[in-house]
Motif scaffolding. Structure first.
Motif, PDB file in Angstrom:
ATOM      1  N   ILE A   1       1.168  -0.845   0.053  1.00  0.00           N
ATOM      2  CA  ILE A   1      -0.197   0.048  -0.129  1.00  0.00           C
ATOM      3  C   ILE A   1       0.742   1.561   0.014  1.00  0.00           C
ATOM      4  O   ILE A   1       0.687   1.946  -0.552  1.00  0.00           O
ATOM      5  N   GLN A   2       1.754   1.006   0.859  1.00  0.00           N
ATOM      6  CA  GLN A   2       3.117   2.105   0.578  1.00  0.00           C
ATOM      7  C   GLN A   2       3.441   2.917  -0.019  1.00  0.00           C
ATOM      8  O   GLN A   2       3.524   3.530  -0.767  1.00  0.00           O
TER       9      GLN A   2
ATOM     10  N   ASN B   1       0.717   7.178  -3.708  1.00  0.00           N
ATOM     11  CA  ASN B   1       0.424   8.183  -4.460  1.00  0.00           C
ATOM     12  C   ASN B   1      -0.149   7.799  -5.718  1.00  0.00           C
ATOM     13  O   ASN B   1      -0.401   8.941  -6.563  1.00  0.00           O
ATOM     14  N   TYR B   2      -0.412   6.860  -6.044  1.00  0.00           N
ATOM     15  CA  TYR B   2      -1.350   6.461  -7.303  1.00  0.00           C
ATOM     16  C   TYR B   2      -3.402   6.318  -7.085  1.00  0.00           C
ATOM     17  O   TYR B   2      -3.807   6.641  -7.986  1.00  0.00           O
TER      18      TYR B   2
ATOM     19  N   ASP C   1      -9.224   1.727   8.173  1.00  0.00           N
ATOM     20  CA  ASP C   1      -8.539   2.664   9.361  1.00  0.00           C
ATOM     21  C   ASP C   1      -7.046   2.597   8.845  1.00  0.00           C
ATOM     22  O   ASP C   1      -6.291   3.465   8.327  1.00  0.00           O
ATOM     23  N   THR C   2      -6.542   0.995   9.096  1.00  0.00           N
ATOM     24  CA  THR C   2      -5.493   0.637   8.913  1.00  0.00           C
ATOM     25  C   THR C   2      -4.930   0.977   7.213  1.00  0.00           C
ATOM     26  O   THR C   2      -4.368   1.673   7.062  1.00  0.00           O
ATOM     27  N   ILE C   3      -5.903   0.891   6.815  1.00  0.00           N
ATOM     28  CA  ILE C   3      -6.006   1.123   4.884  1.00  0.00           C
ATOM     29  C   ILE C   3      -5.024   2.682   5.171  1.00  0.00           C
ATOM     30  O   ILE C   3      -4.809   2.909   4.165  1.00  0.00           O
TER      31      ILE C   3
ATOM     32  N   LEU D   1       6.648   5.116   9.360  1.00  0.00           N
ATOM     33  CA  LEU D   1       6.278   5.658   8.096  1.00  0.00           C
ATOM     34  C   LEU D   1       6.931   7.084   6.861  1.00  0.00           C
ATOM     35  O   LEU D   1       6.655   7.601   7.886  1.00  0.00           O
ATOM     36  N   PRO D   2       6.976   6.965   5.662  1.00  0.00           N
ATOM     37  CA  PRO D   2       8.046   7.202   4.833  1.00  0.00           C
ATOM     38  C   PRO D   2       6.599   8.175   4.763  1.00  0.00           C
ATOM     39  O   PRO D   2       4.915   8.107   4.346  1.00  0.00           O
ATOM     40  N   SER D   3       6.771   9.637   4.216  1.00  0.00           N
ATOM     41  CA  SER D   3       5.891  11.096   4.365  1.00  0.00           C
ATOM     42  C   SER D   3       5.872  11.084   2.826  1.00  0.00           C
ATOM     43  O   SER D   3       6.577  10.505   2.734  1.00  0.00           O
TER      44      SER D   3
END
Length: 281
Positions: free
Chosen positions: A80-81, A85-86, A103-105, A279-281
């Motif tokens: 998902i990470q 961005n898509y 919520d996790t997604i 988590l990456p921003s």
């Protein structure tokens, strides 16, 4: 539905691809699939169903109004990470990931999304899944209808609240395995009482199909149907007595409770990882 992008190419993804293509839900050229790195698997799906596959994420998601998350739950965070961005608010995100909350997604995607969380089972491969579906508040009525049409291609669909999905996972999500386990026992017993295995297997399968149809079509409860075939002093009574002595019914209840608890545990573990992860921003 104009285009569906499926992330993950395992057996569940294939069940939906097969259902979409067989039911002509959309044009085959608008069914796209990707996975992490198994090009051989993607090639097999392309050849079998005449669909499209790619590792180019821009091409995969361009014009897609539905994105299906069908990777293994343990790979959900990374996947998902990688695609977040898509993902856009206009897309409908359909998840078949056991134990992964809506919520996790959204946390992994770092944005608000219209999400459908589902719990199909492996019988989707033959169009006989028992699927429970929950939606979040961003899903429109039109998207709900699209969702129903999509899941109807692989079996029976029911809408539930998200908090019920762990119980559904324990009951029908894992349910086929319980039935297969029962069939194994019946096959072994058939051999021990002197029946030829292949013939016994046919009898067992037809017995299960017949019993399921009786429960489905009869106004009587399963308890009453059992009592109807359990004559005093007869063979069925003798068999049922042994099942009761060995607390088989309670074992099945405990089995489903354990599977439900495991689904909750998996979801909690992923949430815990997210709370402590950078988590990456």
């Amino acid at each position: 539905m104009n285009k569906i992008a499926i992330v993950g190419a395992g057996s569940m993804a294939e069940a939906f691809i097969s259902g979409i293509v067989e039911n002509e839900l959309i044009d085959k050229k608008n069914v796209w699939v990707t996975n992490h790195s198994n090009e051989e698997r993607l090639s097999s799906l392309r050849e079998r169903y005449d669909i499209r596959s790619t590792y180019d994420l821009k091409a995969l998601f361009e014009g897609a109004d539905i994105v299906m998350l069908a990777m293994k739950p343990k790979d959900a965070a990374t996947a998902i990470q990688a695609i977040r961005n898509y993902l856009t608010e206009n897309m409908l995100v359909v998840s078949v990931l056991a134990g992964v909350s809506m919520d996790t997604i959204e946390t992994l995607a770092k944005k608000s999304l219209a999400i459908v969380r589902s719990m199909p089972n492996t019988s989707a491969a033959v169009g006989k899944s028992a699927t429970a579906i929950a939606v979040n508040k961003r899903v429109t009525n039109e998207q709900i209808e699209t969702t129903r049409n999509l899941f109807d291609t692989v079996g029976l669909t029911s809408f539930v609240e998200e908090e019920q999905l762990d119980a559904v996972t324990g009951l029908s999500g894992s349910g086929p395995a319980y039935i297969y386990y029962l069939i194994e026992a019946m096959e072994k017993s058939a051999v021990e009482v002197g029946l030829e295995k292949e013939m016994a297997s046919q009898l067992i399968v037809q017995t299960l199909i017949g019993a399921a149809e009786m429960v489905k079509n009869s106004a009587k409860s399963s308890t009453q149907l059992r009592k109807d075939v359990t004559s005093p002093g007869g063979t069925t009574e003798a068999g049922i007595k042994v099942l009761e002595e060995n607390e088989v019914q309670q074992a099945f209840i405990s089995c489903i409770k354990a599977a439900t608890a495991q689904s909750k545990k998996m979801g909690a573990a992923l949430r815990s990882q997210l709370e402590t992860a950078d988590l990456p921003s």
